[in-house]
Enzyme design. Structure first.
Site, mmCIF file in Angstrom:
data_model
loop_
_atom_site.group_PDB
_atom_site.id
_atom_site.type_symbol
_atom_site.label_atom_id
_atom_site.label_comp_id
_atom_site.label_asym_id
_atom_site.label_seq_id
_atom_site.Cartn_x
_atom_site.Cartn_y
_atom_site.Cartn_z
ATOM 1 N N GLU A 7 0.837 -1.198 0.000
ATOM 2 C CA GLU A 7 0.000 0.000 0.000
ATOM 3 C C GLU A 7 0.869 1.245 0.000
ATOM 4 O O GLU A 7 1.870 1.304 0.707
ATOM 5 C CB GLU A 7 -0.870 -0.028 1.255
ATOM 6 C CG GLU A 7 -1.790 1.124 1.435
ATOM 7 C CD GLU A 7 -2.652 0.946 2.685
ATOM 8 O OE1 GLU A 7 -2.823 1.944 3.406
ATOM 9 O OE2 GLU A 7 -3.133 -0.177 2.943
ATOM 10 N N GLU A 12 -2.594 11.448 3.971
ATOM 11 C CA GLU A 12 -3.649 11.282 4.963
ATOM 12 C C GLU A 12 -3.694 12.563 5.774
ATOM 13 O O GLU A 12 -2.661 13.050 6.244
ATOM 14 C CB GLU A 12 -3.365 10.099 5.887
ATOM 15 C CG GLU A 12 -3.432 8.765 5.171
ATOM 16 C CD GLU A 12 -3.137 7.596 6.090
ATOM 17 O OE1 GLU A 12 -2.366 7.770 7.060
ATOM 18 O OE2 GLU A 12 -3.661 6.507 5.834
#
Length: 124
Positions: A7, A12
């Site tokens: 990933e 974020e």
């Protein structure tokens, strides 16, 4: 089919800390995260462009065209899927499990746009 996956988190932003951007690489082979955080550039409510470049030798992250991180040690080798998340949910949506302590963000005014390209080894 295995659920194991690598990933790359392009960016974020948790509503509990709007002054910080986070990036991450998760490698299934080691089940380990390799996060890095940096101060938010401008304000959360400003328009921003986020980009990640994944090559066989590195992953690079950009915010508004400015390089903010390079990782040459933790490179995903597994196929990737694209996911887009909004962690701080609008007040009309159900509670966000990802940032349940963060404030509601009101009605989001963002335009998700994704462009991708592939390059050959000779063009890297």
């Amino acid at each position: 089919m295995s659920n194991a996956h690598d990933e790359i988190d392009v960016v974020e932003i948790l509503t509990t800390n709007l002054n910080k951007l986070s990036t991450n690489v998760f490698l299934a082979a080691t089940s380990t995260d390799y996060p890095a955080s940096m101060p938010m550039v401008g304000k959360f409510s400003d328009f921003h462009t986020y980009r990640a470049e994944w090559t066989p030798s590195m992953v690079r992250w950009f915010v508004d065209g400015v390089l903010v991180r390079t990782d040459t040690e933790h490179i995903p080798t597994q196929p990737q899927q694209l996911h887009m998340n909004l962690w701080g949910v609008p007040s009309s949506w159900a509670e966000s499990k990802g940032d349940s302590l963060g404030p509601r963000v009101g009605t989001p005014s963002f335009v998700p746009s994704v462009r991708s390209f592939a390059s050959t080894a000779s063009s890297l």
